[in-house]
Design a protein around this motif. Structure first.
Motif, PDB file in Angstrom:
ATOM      1  N   ALA A  47       0.819  -1.216   0.000  1.00 45.04           N
ATOM      2  CA  ALA A  47       0.000   0.000   0.000  1.00 45.04           C
ATOM      3  C   ALA A  47       0.850   1.262   0.000  1.00 45.04           C
ATOM      4  N   ARG A  48       2.165   1.113  -0.073  1.00 50.90           N
ATOM      5  CA  ARG A  48       3.050   2.267   0.045  1.00 50.90           C
ATOM      6  C   ARG A  48       3.678   2.632  -1.291  1.00 50.90           C
ATOM      7  N   SER A  49       4.167   3.868  -1.383  1.00 53.99           N
ATOM      8  CA  SER A  49       4.820   4.373  -2.584  1.00 53.99           C
ATOM      9  C   SER A  49       6.094   5.117  -2.205  1.00 53.99           C
ATOM     10  N   SER A  50       7.007   5.220  -3.140  1.00 54.63           N
ATOM     11  CA  SER A  50       8.239   5.978  -2.918  1.00 54.63           C
ATOM     12  C   SER A  50       7.927   7.461  -2.763  1.00 54.63           C
ATOM     13  N   ASP A  51       8.834   8.151  -2.097  1.00 60.01           N
ATOM     14  CA  ASP A  51       8.711   9.595  -1.912  1.00 60.01           C
ATOM     15  C   ASP A  51       9.500  10.293  -3.005  1.00 60.01           C
ATOM     16  N   ARG A  52       8.815  10.980  -3.917  1.00 59.77           N
ATOM     17  CA  ARG A  52       9.462  11.630  -5.058  1.00 59.77           C
ATOM     18  C   ARG A  52       9.751  13.115  -4.808  1.00 59.77           C
ATOM     19  N   SER A  53       9.583  13.577  -3.578  1.00 58.04           N
ATOM     20  CA  SER A  53       9.777  14.986  -3.259  1.00 58.04           C
ATOM     21  C   SER A  53      11.247  15.309  -3.015  1.00 58.04           C
ATOM     22  N   SER A  54      11.537  16.589  -2.823  1.00 61.20           N
ATOM     23  CA  SER A  54      12.907  17.006  -2.477  1.00 61.20           C
ATOM     24  C   SER A  54      13.346  16.397  -1.153  1.00 61.20           C
ATOM     25  N   ALA A  55      12.419  16.374  -0.180  1.00 64.89           N
ATOM     26  CA  ALA A  55      12.741  15.766   1.104  1.00 64.89           C
ATOM     27  C   ALA A  55      13.035  14.285   0.928  1.00 64.89           C
ATOM     28  N   GLY A  56      12.275  13.624   0.060  1.00 65.15           N
ATOM     29  CA  GLY A  56      12.515  12.208  -0.200  1.00 65.15           C
ATOM     30  C   GLY A  56      13.881  11.971  -0.808  1.00 65.15           C
ATOM     31  N   ARG A  57      14.298  12.869  -1.699  1.00 65.52           N
ATOM     32  CA  ARG A  57      15.625  12.737  -2.303  1.00 65.52           C
ATOM     33  C   ARG A  57      16.719  12.906  -1.256  1.00 65.52           C
ATOM     34  N   LEU A  58      16.563  13.880  -0.368  1.00 66.92           N
ATOM     35  CA  LEU A  58      17.540  14.097   0.696  1.00 66.92           C
ATOM     36  C   LEU A  58      17.619  12.892   1.635  1.00 66.92           C
ATOM     37  N   HIS A  59      16.454  12.344   1.975  1.00 60.96           N
ATOM     38  CA  HIS A  59      16.439  11.167   2.842  1.00 60.96           C
ATOM     39  C   HIS A  59      17.105   9.977   2.157  1.00 60.96           C
ATOM     40  N   SER A  60      16.869   9.827   0.863  1.00 61.85           N
ATOM     41  CA  SER A  60      17.501   8.731   0.119  1.00 61.85           C
ATOM     42  C   SER A  60      19.020   8.879   0.117  1.00 61.85           C
ATOM     43  N   ALA A  61      19.486  10.109  -0.067  1.00 61.49           N
ATOM     44  CA  ALA A  61      20.927  10.349  -0.060  1.00 61.49           C
ATOM     45  C   ALA A  61      21.528  10.015   1.300  1.00 61.49           C
ATOM     46  N   ALA A  62      20.852  10.444   2.379  1.00 57.03           N
ATOM     47  CA  ALA A  62      21.366  10.179   3.729  1.00 57.03           C
ATOM     48  C   ALA A  62      21.358   8.693   4.027  1.00 57.03           C
ATOM     49  N   TRP A  63      20.287   8.006   3.633  1.00 59.36           N
ATOM     50  CA  TRP A  63      20.232   6.563   3.887  1.00 59.36           C
ATOM     51  C   TRP A  63      21.300   5.824   3.072  1.00 59.36           C
ATOM     52  N   THR A  64      21.486   6.226   1.823  1.00 59.49           N
ATOM     53  CA  THR A  64      22.485   5.577   0.975  1.00 59.49           C
ATOM     54  C   THR A  64      23.876   5.735   1.572  1.00 59.49           C
ATOM     55  N   LYS A  65      24.166   6.921   2.111  1.00 56.98           N
ATOM     56  CA  LYS A  65      25.464   7.150   2.761  1.00 56.98           C
ATOM     57  C   LYS A  65      25.611   6.236   3.977  1.00 56.98           C
ATOM     58  N   SER A  66      24.555   6.090   4.751  1.00 58.75           N
ATOM     59  CA  SER A  66      24.599   5.207   5.920  1.00 58.75           C
ATOM     60  C   SER A  66      24.851   3.765   5.499  1.00 58.75           C
ATOM     61  N   ALA A  67      24.155   3.312   4.465  1.00 59.39           N
ATOM     62  CA  ALA A  67      24.338   1.940   3.994  1.00 59.39           C
ATOM     63  C   ALA A  67      25.760   1.732   3.474  1.00 59.39           C
ATOM     64  N   LEU A  68      26.267   2.724   2.752  1.00 57.53           N
ATOM     65  CA  LEU A  68      27.623   2.614   2.213  1.00 57.53           C
ATOM     66  C   LEU A  68      28.651   2.537   3.337  1.00 57.53           C
ATOM     67  N   ASP A  69      28.501   3.358   4.362  1.00 57.86           N
ATOM     68  CA  ASP A  69      29.431   3.320   5.489  1.00 57.86           C
ATOM     69  C   ASP A  69      29.454   1.945   6.137  1.00 57.86           C
ATOM     70  N   ARG A  70      28.285   1.346   6.292  1.00 57.87           N
ATOM     71  CA  ARG A  70      28.217   0.017   6.899  1.00 57.87           C
ATOM     72  C   ARG A  70      28.835  -1.046   6.001  1.00 57.87           C
ATOM     73  N   LEU A  71      28.646  -0.929   4.719  1.00 52.97           N
ATOM     74  CA  LEU A  71      29.237  -1.885   3.789  1.00 52.97           C
ATOM     75  C   LEU A  71      30.758  -1.776   3.771  1.00 52.97           C
ATOM     76  N   ARG A  72      31.249  -0.534   3.795  1.00 48.91           N
ATOM     77  CA  ARG A  72      32.701  -0.331   3.748  1.00 48.91           C
ATOM     78  C   ARG A  72      33.389  -0.768   5.039  1.00 48.91           C
ATOM     79  N   ALA A  73      32.633  -0.890   6.119  1.00 43.55           N
ATOM     80  CA  ALA A  73      33.215  -1.329   7.389  1.00 43.55           C
ATOM     81  C   ALA A  73      33.450  -2.833   7.437  1.00 43.55           C
ATOM     82  N   VAL A  74      32.919  -3.569   6.453  1.00 42.17           N
ATOM     83  CA  VAL A  74      33.071  -5.023   6.420  1.00 42.17           C
ATOM     84  C   VAL A  74      34.491  -5.375   5.981  1.00 42.17           C
ATOM     85  N   ASP A  75      35.130  -6.292   6.691  1.00 41.34           N
ATOM     86  CA  ASP A  75      36.454  -6.786   6.320  1.00 41.34           C
ATOM     87  C   ASP A  75      36.267  -7.849   5.243  1.00 41.34           C
ATOM     88  N   THR A  76      36.372  -7.458   3.977  1.00 41.28           N
ATOM     89  CA  THR A  76      36.103  -8.394   2.888  1.00 41.28           C
ATOM     90  C   THR A  76      37.141  -9.508   2.798  1.00 41.28           C
TER      91      THR A  76
END
Length: 604
Positions: free
Chosen positions: A68-97
Motif C-alpha cells: 500500500a506504500r509508494s516511494s517519496d518523489r519529493s525534495s525531502a525524499g531525495r535528501l532522505h535517500s541520499a542520507a540513507w544511501t550514505k549510511s548503507a555505504l558506510d556500513r558496507l565499507r566497514a566489512v572486512d572483505t
C-alpha cells in the motif's frame, strides 16, 4: 621416528586441516554477519522503494504493508535517500572483505560499488539518482520518465489485484499518486531556478504525453479502468472509489505539474546536451561512469564507437554485395533494404498483429535452441505487451525485464507499436532476443536467484551488455544460417549500439545538435529517422546510459576470448554462458573477477 613421503603428506595434511578448521569457522561467521548486514540493508531499501517489493512479488507476509506504500518523489525524499544511501555505504565499507568467502565478498563489492556511485550522483542537486540501478537523468520529469508515466503503468501491469486487501492497497497507491506528482512538481520548480531545463523538443514531447494522461474524464483513465476491470469479482464499488480519488486529487496534481512544465517550456531552448549546465562536464562524467562501470573518458568512448562501427560495417558490406546492394555506403544500402516492401509490415492494426505474431513465433523457436547454450537454464516466463499509447511517443522501440520471483507475474517484453514502420521483418527477431529470452527476461530470472540485495541492483553495462550478447547467441545458435537478410538485421543492431557511443558523447561533450545527431545516426546506420529520433531524445534525457550496451557487450566477448585461449579444450560454451549470466548484475570489473575464478575451477 622415520616417516615416508606418503605418511609425511598425510600428517602435514591433517595438521593443515586442523589449522584450517578455525579459519573456516571464522570465515563462516564473517559470512553470516555480512549476509545479515546485506539483508538488513535490503529491507531498508524496500521501505524506501516499496514498488520494488511488488515488482519482485515479495510484498507478502511480513512485507505485506509495503503493497500500500509508494516511494517519496519529493525534495525531502531525495535528501532522505541520499542520507540513507550514505549510511548503507558506510556500513558496507566497514566489512572486512578479506575475511569473507568469494561469493559473499562479491556481493559486498557489488553493493559497495553501486551505493558509492549513487552517492556521487546525489552530490548534484538535481535530477534522478537510481540507487543500485540505471535510471539516472538530470530531469525530474521527461518524455520517458516521471510519475505521470510510471504510476499508471505500474498499477496496471505490476500491482496484483486478487483480494480486497490488494484493491485497498491499490487505492492507497492511487491516493499517493497525487503526492508523487506534487513532489516532482516541487523539484521541477527548484530545477527551473537552477537552469536545469530540458530542450524545447523534449519539453514538447513531455507536455504532449502528460496531457494525454490527463485528458478525458477520470472514469476512462487507465488508473481507474484497471482497478474496475480487475475487481469485478471482489465486492465493493472499487471503480467509483478510484474515480473519486482520480478526480479530486490526481487531476489537480496533474494540472499543477502541467503548469510548471509549461514554465519550463517557455525557458527551454534547442540545446540538447548537458554541456549547457554549469557543471555539465562533471555531471556527464558521472553518468558515463555509472552507465559503463568504467573510467573511460568521453573521447575514449567516442573513438571506441567509431572503431566498432567500422569493423561491423565491413562484415555487413560483404553480405550486402551478395544480395546485389553494391552502390553507396553501408548506411545508404541498409536504408534501401529497409524500404524494400518484402521486409516491411503492413500499416495500422494489421501490421501490429503481424509484429505480435512474429515475436511469439521467434520466442517459440529460440526456446528450442537455448539448451545448446546453457547448462542450467531458467524458465524464461515472458509476456509480450504493447507500450501504452500515452507513453509510446517518448518510448524506445522496446524494453523488457523479469517478472516476480515466484513467476506469478511474468517477465514482460514491451513493444512500441506506434507505427509498424518502426520495425522491419529482418530486425524484429534480434530485438526479441534482446528484450525477452535469452536477453533481459532470461537474465532477470537468474538475478532473482541471488540474495535479495543483489536482486534489487542492476548495472547498464552488464544488463545491456548481456542483452546484446543474447542477440549474438541467436546468431550463434543458427537462427540466421539460411537468412542473410536476418543476419544483416543482427549486425545492424550491434552497429546501432556502436553508433550510440558516438552519438551520446557527441550530444553531451561535442555539442552536437539534435538534428545533426538524428541525421548522422540514420545516415550512418541505415536506421529509419523515426527510430533514431526517439533514440536521440532518450539520450538527451538519460545521458550516458546508452553507452553501457556496447561497452558491456565488448567486455563479455573479451572475457570469452580470454577464456577460450587460456582453457583450450577445457573451455565450455554452455558453462561460460552460465557463469556470466548466473553472476547477476555486476560492475564490469567484478564480472572479470567472476570469470577469472570460473577459469580456475575449470582448470581443476
Amino acid at each position: 621416528m622415520n616417516l615416508d613421503r606418503r605418511q609425511l603428506l598425510l600428517a602435514t595434511g591433517a595438521s593443515a586441516a586442523l589449522t584450517a578448521l578455525p579459519l573456516r569457522a571464522a570465515q563462516a561467521s564473517a559470512d553470516v554477519r555480512a549476509q545479515a548486514l546485506m539483508d538488513a540493508i535490503a529491507e531498508e531499501y524496500l521501505l524506501r522503494s516499496p514498488e520494488s517489493a511488488t515488482g519482485l512479488g515479495i510484498d507478502t507476509g511480513a512485507r505485506a504493508g509495503l503493497k500500500a506504500r509508494s516511494s517519496d518523489r519529493s525534495s525531502a525524499g531525495r535528501l532522505h535517500s541520499a542520507a540513507w544511501t550514505k549510511s548503507a555505504l558506510d556500513r558496507l565499507r566497514a566489512v572486512d572483505t578479506a575475511a569473507l568467502s568469494p561469493g559473499i565478498r562479491t556481493d559486498i563489492e557489488v553493493a559497495t560499488t553501486a551505493y558509492a556511485t549513487a552517492i556521487d550522483g546525489f552530490a548534484f542537486p538535481y535530477g534522478a539518482v537510481a540507487v543500485g540501478g540505471w535510471r539516472n537523468g538530470p530531469y525530474v520529469v521527461a518524455q520517458n520518465m516521471g510519475a505521470y508515466l510510471d504510476v499508471p503503468k505500474f498499477l496496471d501491469a505490476t500491482h496484483k489485484v486478487a483480494t480486497k486487501a490488494d484493491a485497498d492497497a491499490y487505492l492507497s497507491r492511487l491516493a499517493a499518486f497525487a503526492d508523487n506528482l506534487d513532489g516532482e512538481t516541487e523539484r521541477l520548480r527548484d530545477a527551473r531556478g537552477r537552469g536545469v531545463i530540458a530542450s524545447d523538443v523534449l519539453m514538447d514531447k513531455t507536455l504532449a504525453s502528460i496531457k494525454m494522461t490527463r485528458e478525458g474524464p477520470a472514469k476512462d483513465w487507465l488508473i481507474v479502468e484497471s482497478l474496475a476491470r480487475r475487481t469485478k469479482t471482489i465486492p465493493g464499488d472499487w471503480g467509483a472509489r478510484a474515480e473519486k480519488i482520480a478526480t479530486a486529487d490526481v487531476a489537480p496534481a496533474l494540472d499543477r505539474q502541467i503548469a510548471e512544465l509549461e514554465l519550463h517550456r517557455k525557458a527551454a531552448n534547442a540545446d540538447a546536451g548537458v554541456w549547457k549546465f554549469k557543471d555539465g562536464p562533471d555531471y556527464y562524467a558521472w553518468t558515463l561512469r555509472a552507465a559503463t562501470t568504467t573510467r573511460m573518458t568521453p573521447e575514449e568512448v567516442h573513438a571506441m564507437g567509431q572503431e566498432e562501427l567500422k569493423s561491423l560495417q565491413g562484415e555487413m558490406d560483404g553480405i550486402l554485395k551478395t544480395l546485389g546492394y553494391t552502390n553507396g555506403s553501408v548506411g545508404e544500402r541498409m536504408t534501401g533494404l529497409g524500404k524494400d516492401p518484402r521486409f516491411q509490415f503492413a500499416a495500422g492494426d494489421a501490421g501490429r498483429a503481424e509484429i505480435m505474431a512474429m515475436i511469439q513465433a521467434t520466442i517459440a523457436d529460440v526456446r528450442t535452441r537455448l539448451p545448446r547454450a546453457f547448462g542450467a537454464p531458467v524458465k524464461g516466463i515472458v509476456e509480450v505487451k504493447r507500450i501504452a499509447i500515452a507513453e509510446q511517443e517518448g518510448a524506445p522501440l522496446a524494453y523488457g525485464g523479469a517478472g516476480t520471483i515466484d513467476g506469478s507475474v511474468p517477465g514482460r517484453f514491451w513493444i512500441n507499436l506506434k507505427d509498424p514502420a518502426l520495425h522491419t521483418k529482418y530486425s524484429l527477431p534480434t530485438l526479441t532476443f534482446h528484450e525477452s529470452i535469452p536477453g533481459h527476461v532470461w537474465q532477470g530470472e537468474y538475478a532473482q536467484k541471488l540474495p535479495l540485495l543483489r536482486s534489487l541492483m542492476g548495472f547498464s553495462a552488464m544488463g545491456e551488455g548481456w542483452a546484446l550478447y543474447a542477440e549474438q547467441l541467436g546468431n550463434e545458435l543458427g537462427v540466421y544460417d539460411d537468412d542473410p537478410v536476418g543476419r544483416l538485421g543482427y549486425l545492424q543492431s550491434i552497429a546501432f549500439r556502436a553508433c550510440r557511443l558516438v552519438v551520446d558523447t557527441g550530444l553531451h561533450t561535442k555539442r552536437w545538435t539534435r538534428d545533426y545527431a538524428i541525421d548522422w545516426f540514420a545516415r550512418t546506420n541505415g536506421s529509419s529517422v523515426g527510430e533514431v529520433t526517439s533514440e536521440v531524445d532518450r539520450y538527451c534525457a538519460w545521458p550516458g546510459q546508452a553507452c553501457g550496451y556496447k561497452i558491456g557487450h565488448s567486455e563479455i566477448n573479451r572475457l570469452r576470448t580470454k577464456a577460450q585461449a587460456d582453457l583450450g579444450t577445457r573451455y565450455d560454451f554452455k558453462a561460460f554462458n552460465d557463469a556470466v549470466v548466473g553472476g547477476g548484475g555486476v560492475p564490469l570489473t567484478v564480472l572479470a573477477g567472476n570469470i577469472d575464478r570460473w577459469m580456475v575451477t575449470r582448470r581443476g
